[in-house]
Motif scaffolding. Structure first.
Motif, mmCIF file in Angstrom:
data_model
loop_
_atom_site.group_PDB
_atom_site.id
_atom_site.type_symbol
_atom_site.label_atom_id
_atom_site.label_comp_id
_atom_site.label_asym_id
_atom_site.label_seq_id
_atom_site.Cartn_x
_atom_site.Cartn_y
_atom_site.Cartn_z
ATOM 1 N N THR A 177 0.866 -1.183 0.000
ATOM 2 C CA THR A 177 0.000 0.000 0.000
ATOM 3 C C THR A 177 0.896 1.224 0.000
ATOM 4 O OG1 THR A 177 -1.785 -1.152 1.116
ATOM 5 C CG2 THR A 177 -1.799 1.240 1.298
ATOM 6 N N ASP A 178 1.025 1.826 -1.182
ATOM 7 C CA ASP A 178 1.931 2.977 -1.279
ATOM 8 C C ASP A 178 1.200 4.258 -1.669
ATOM 9 O OD1 ASP A 178 1.411 2.107 -3.804
ATOM 10 O OD2 ASP A 178 3.491 1.947 -4.441
ATOM 11 N N VAL A 179 -0.132 4.238 -1.589
ATOM 12 C CA VAL A 179 -0.862 5.505 -1.674
ATOM 13 C C VAL A 179 -2.112 5.398 -0.796
ATOM 14 C CG1 VAL A 179 -1.895 4.818 -3.912
ATOM 15 C CG2 VAL A 179 -2.063 7.181 -3.148
ATOM 16 N N ASP A 180 -2.161 6.202 0.235
ATOM 17 C CA ASP A 180 -3.332 6.300 1.108
ATOM 18 C C ASP A 180 -3.152 7.551 1.967
ATOM 19 O OD1 ASP A 180 -1.461 5.556 3.082
ATOM 20 O OD2 ASP A 180 -3.005 4.561 4.263
ATOM 21 N N ASP A 181 -4.063 7.771 2.881
ATOM 22 C CA ASP A 181 -3.975 8.986 3.710
ATOM 23 C C ASP A 181 -2.613 9.081 4.405
ATOM 24 O OD1 ASP A 181 -6.635 9.208 3.003
ATOM 25 O OD2 ASP A 181 -7.440 8.697 4.978
ATOM 26 N N LYS A 182 -2.152 7.931 4.986
ATOM 27 C CA LYS A 182 -0.940 7.978 5.822
ATOM 28 C C LYS A 182 0.331 8.177 5.000
ATOM 29 C CE LYS A 182 -2.966 4.560 8.795
ATOM 30 N NZ LYS A 182 -2.974 3.123 8.884
ATOM 31 N N THR A 183 0.446 7.439 3.878
ATOM 32 C CA THR A 183 1.678 7.563 3.075
ATOM 33 C C THR A 183 1.802 8.984 2.519
ATOM 34 O OG1 THR A 183 0.390 6.557 1.291
ATOM 35 C CG2 THR A 183 2.015 5.157 2.366
ATOM 36 N N ILE A 184 0.676 9.556 2.114
ATOM 37 C CA ILE A 184 0.725 10.922 1.569
ATOM 38 C C ILE A 184 1.106 11.904 2.675
ATOM 39 C CG2 ILE A 184 -0.695 12.788 0.610
ATOM 40 C CD1 ILE A 184 -2.134 10.700 -1.073
ATOM 41 N N ARG A 185 0.445 11.767 3.807
ATOM 42 C CA ARG A 185 0.718 12.695 4.925
ATOM 43 C C ARG A 185 2.185 12.616 5.363
ATOM 44 N NH1 ARG A 185 -2.825 10.732 8.868
ATOM 45 N NH2 ARG A 185 -1.081 9.509 9.666
ATOM 46 N N GLU A 186 2.678 11.403 5.549
ATOM 47 C CA GLU A 186 4.046 11.248 6.065
ATOM 48 C C GLU A 186 5.109 11.626 5.036
ATOM 49 O OE1 GLU A 186 4.972 10.658 9.266
ATOM 50 O OE2 GLU A 186 2.822 10.898 9.595
ATOM 51 N N SER A 187 4.862 11.342 3.752
ATOM 52 C CA SER A 187 5.864 11.712 2.737
ATOM 53 C C SER A 187 5.993 13.229 2.716
ATOM 54 C CB SER A 187 5.493 11.163 1.354
ATOM 55 O OG SER A 187 4.302 11.760 0.888
ATOM 56 N N GLN A 188 4.847 13.907 2.876
ATOM 57 C CA GLN A 188 4.908 15.373 2.871
ATOM 58 C C GLN A 188 5.596 15.898 4.118
ATOM 59 O OE1 GLN A 188 0.889 16.410 2.015
ATOM 60 N NE2 GLN A 188 1.232 16.191 -0.185
ATOM 61 N N ALA A 189 5.312 15.282 5.249
ATOM 62 C CA ALA A 189 5.969 15.717 6.488
ATOM 63 C C ALA A 189 7.485 15.544 6.363
ATOM 64 C CB ALA A 189 5.432 14.926 7.666
ATOM 65 N N ASN A 190 7.898 14.529 5.581
ATOM 66 C CA ASN A 190 9.335 14.280 5.386
ATOM 67 C C ASN A 190 9.902 14.994 4.165
ATOM 68 O OD1 ASN A 190 10.530 12.108 7.347
ATOM 69 N ND2 ASN A 190 8.379 11.593 6.991
ATOM 70 N N LYS A 191 9.077 15.802 3.535
ATOM 71 C CA LYS A 191 9.480 16.570 2.347
ATOM 72 C C LYS A 191 10.092 15.684 1.254
ATOM 73 C CE LYS A 191 10.128 21.017 4.702
ATOM 74 N NZ LYS A 191 8.901 20.826 5.401
ATOM 75 N N GLN A 192 9.468 14.538 1.039
ATOM 76 C CA GLN A 192 9.936 13.627 -0.013
ATOM 77 C C GLN A 192 8.774 13.327 -0.937
ATOM 78 O OE1 GLN A 192 11.473 10.224 2.101
ATOM 79 N NE2 GLN A 192 13.570 10.961 1.936
ATOM 80 N N SER A 193 9.116 12.961 -2.184
ATOM 81 C CA SER A 193 8.033 12.555 -3.088
ATOM 82 C C SER A 193 7.459 11.249 -2.549
ATOM 83 C CB SER A 193 8.567 12.367 -4.505
ATOM 84 O OG SER A 193 9.355 11.194 -4.546
ATOM 85 N N LEU A 194 6.195 10.995 -2.877
ATOM 86 C CA LEU A 194 5.552 9.760 -2.395
ATOM 87 C C LEU A 194 6.354 8.546 -2.862
ATOM 88 C CD1 LEU A 194 3.013 8.662 -0.932
ATOM 89 C CD2 LEU A 194 1.907 8.514 -3.172
ATOM 90 N N LYS A 195 6.857 8.617 -4.099
ATOM 91 C CA LYS A 195 7.588 7.476 -4.668
ATOM 92 C C LYS A 195 8.875 7.186 -3.885
ATOM 93 C CE LYS A 195 9.666 6.268 -9.155
ATOM 94 N NZ LYS A 195 9.593 4.838 -9.028
ATOM 95 N N ILE A 196 9.696 8.229 -3.713
ATOM 96 C CA ILE A 196 10.971 8.038 -2.996
ATOM 97 C C ILE A 196 10.699 7.550 -1.566
ATOM 98 C CG2 ILE A 196 13.002 9.262 -2.050
ATOM 99 C CD1 ILE A 196 13.265 9.163 -5.009
ATOM 100 N N PHE A 197 9.728 8.185 -0.929
ATOM 101 C CA PHE A 197 9.414 7.870 0.467
ATOM 102 C C PHE A 197 8.948 6.413 0.613
ATOM 103 C CE2 PHE A 197 6.272 7.821 3.971
ATOM 104 C CZ PHE A 197 7.096 8.221 5.014
ATOM 105 N N THR A 198 7.997 6.023 -0.237
ATOM 106 C CA THR A 198 7.444 4.660 -0.073
ATOM 107 C C THR A 198 8.433 3.599 -0.555
ATOM 108 O OG1 THR A 198 6.266 4.870 -2.177
ATOM 109 C CG2 THR A 198 5.015 5.357 -0.178
ATOM 110 N N GLU A 199 9.285 3.958 -1.521
ATOM 111 C CA GLU A 199 10.299 2.978 -1.957
ATOM 112 C C GLU A 199 11.273 2.693 -0.819
ATOM 113 O OE1 GLU A 199 10.372 3.519 -6.798
ATOM 114 O OE2 GLU A 199 12.057 4.323 -5.618
ATOM 115 N N HIS A 200 11.612 3.736 -0.092
ATOM 116 C CA HIS A 200 12.533 3.561 1.036
ATOM 117 C C HIS A 200 11.937 2.578 2.061
ATOM 118 C CE1 HIS A 200 15.202 4.430 4.383
ATOM 119 N NE2 HIS A 200 14.123 4.636 5.125
ATOM 120 N N TRP A 201 10.660 2.793 2.415
ATOM 121 C CA TRP A 201 10.068 1.941 3.450
ATOM 122 C C TRP A 201 9.727 0.544 2.927
ATOM 123 C CZ3 TRP A 201 11.639 2.929 7.878
ATOM 124 C CH2 TRP A 201 11.842 4.234 8.298
#
Ligand code: AMP
Ligand code: ZN
Length: 480
Positions: free
Chosen positions: A69-93
């Motif tokens: 699950t790499d797009v939902d309320d939490k992934t979007i919120r946290e990627s933004q809090a970390n100032k990363q694109s959703l892709k980079i952020f979710t690939e890392h995790w």
């Protein structure tokens, strides 16, 4: 031997099977990749892994799909809090999740689809639902599933239809935007969410305007695409997913494709920590890394998380984790004694014996195997194994009986996914090259080639590492 498992839908143990001519179709809701998975998540993933392994040992061919699950309320919120694109952020995790899975000896799924790679399929599914009058578009361009249109809604969770009716009537006109909601607030749920400012760059174009899929939709779409539109044999997840997520998956899939979505539902109870619900605010939400940092091994964690009934909540304690460590040690010592008896080494055991032998006869461990086939009764399995260990059988066995027992033991350990003679807690900290040298030295020592072992140890010391040997394995530690 038939493998029986409790089914949430029928509330009874059922024998698992699949239509002839194809593998067993097994889908699990995967991790939401917005941080490291916690040990509760791993309780669920591990018990699913044990089921898959038991099926394999029993002779099943399993097609195992677990999504990301790499797009939902939490992934979007946290990627933004970390100032990363959703892709980079979710690939890392996602990568971190894979590393943890490897340490815990989880078999990789046959396919691991990502929600963002299936946006088109999700849009097509919504189109189908609108076409069939099971969904409607709101003024803002969001699309909702019409819960009332689905006469089976609530069947998995045995939600009283009259309760559903009253609640839907009370909430008529009120729609549900959140990805998750309480049992108390049954109402139409979002299939597609119109773009909002807080989504940032995370939106896709659809016939209803820009937006993104609702969380429940992804599994219906990915099951349809990865299992070629067929009914699946088993669907798994933690108990929290039973409502509303799985109820909504059924509603979406069955309304769109007009066939049974899944024949067997497999839910595991939650992990609690020191008798409390895990939560960040209580500081008891442990990850694998945190336990390894406290010098606990991933295998002891695996043992702890799988050793009791998956249908009962499990209370994680550090005493329990230490008890698992000593239980694993006992199994190691027993296995060593068997190996010594026929002059085999530990590497040979892991390479040649820990696999799916698909035996007809489990001999001295028949009860252990039967336990696993009976609703994954891992505690009965381990109880029977320790019963055997306690009876000191080694001296009474001849060479061929010893070899047979090693085979049976290897099958059971494969099914449980318990790796012996590894010390991954240390391995996680040492670089691979150091670990390779240490393993080479351990092998040399086991083969009584002390000259090579000494020279490899010197080599390691020159590189800043030293070794402490225990009766069953080595421990690497950095010098200074
Ligand atoms: P998530 O990453 O939140 O999507 O969850 C991944 C899986 O972990 C799902 O199957 C959840 O049901 C499961 N899960 C979440 N919390 C726990 C817990 N405390 N114990 C056991 N399983 C859990
Ligand atoms: Zn799902």
């Amino acid at each position: 031997m038939p493998v029986k498992l409790y089914d949430t839908l029928t509330r009874a143990n059922q024998t698992l099977s699949q239509p002839t001519g194809r593998p067993f179709y097994f889908y699990c809701c995967g991790p939401t990749v917005y941080g490291p998975a916690h040990i509760g998540n791993f309780r669920t993933f591990l018990i699913q892994d044990v089921l898959r392994r038991v099926l394999e040992v029993d002779g099943f061919k399993v097609k195992h799909v677990r999504n990301i699950t790499d797009v939902d309320d939490k992934t979007i919120r946290e990627s933004q809090a970390n100032k990363q694109s959703l892709k980079i952020f979710t690939e890392h995790w996602t990568e971190k999740f894979h590393t943890d899975c490897q340490s815990l000896n989880l078999l990789p799924p046959s396919i691991e689809p990502k929600a963002v790679d299936h946006i088109d399929e999700q849009i097509q599914l919504v189109e189908k639902l609108i076409e069939k009058n099971h969904a409607y578009v709101e003024k803002d361009g969001s699309v909702y599933f019409r819960v009332h249109s689905c006469c089976d809604y609530g069947k998995l969770n045995r939600i009283d239809q009259s309760e559903l009716k009253t609640q839907s009537e009370t909430s008529s006109g009120s729609t549900n935007l959140a990805d998750e909601y309480d049992r108390e607030s049954i109402s139409d749920f979002a299939l597609w969410k119109a773009r909002k400012d807080e989504d940032g760059d995370n939106f896709w174009t659809s016939p209803w305007g820009e937006g993104r899929p609702g969380w429940h939709l992804e599994c219906s779409a990915m099951v349809h695409s990865t299992f070629e539109g067929q009914t699946i044999d088993l669907h798994g997840g933690g108990i929290d997913l039973c409502f509303p997520h799985h109820e909504n998956e059924i509603a979406q899939s069955q309304s769109a494709y007009e066939q049974t979505f899944c024949t067997h539902w497999f839910h595991s109870a939650h992990l609690r920590v020191e008798n409390k619900k895990m939560s960040k605010s209580l500081g008891n939400l442990y990850t694998l890394d945190e336990l390894v940092a406290k010098k606990h091994s991933p295998m002891a964690l695996r043992y702890t998380l799988i050793a009791s009934s998956y249908r009962q909540p499990l209370n994680f304690t550090f005493d329990g984790l230490r008890a698992s460590e000593s239980a694993l040690n006992k199994i190691e010592r027993f296995t060593e004694a068997l190996l010594e008896k026929i002059n085999l080494n530990k590497e040979q055991f892991n390479e040649d014996f820990v696999t799916t032998h698909q035996l007809k006869d489990y001999g001295l461990l028949q009860n252990a195997w039967e336990g696993l086939c009976n609703n994954l009764n891992t505690s009965a399995c381990l109880g029977s194994l320790f019963g055997l260990i306690g009876s000191n059988p080694v001296s009474k066995l001849n060479a061929s009986e010893t070899e047979n027992l090693l085979k049976v033991l290897g099958s059971i350990l494969y099914a449980l996914g318990l790796q012996l003679f590894s010390n991954p807690a240390q391995a996680l900290e040492a670089p691979q090259a150091i670990l390779d040298l240490a393993k080479e030295r351990w092998e040399a020592k086991q083969n009584k080639d002390y000259a090579t072992a000494d020279s490899l140890r010197k080599n390691l010391q020159n590189k800043g590492w030293d070794i402490k040997d225990t009766p069953t394995h080595f421990e690497l530690f950095p010098l200074n």
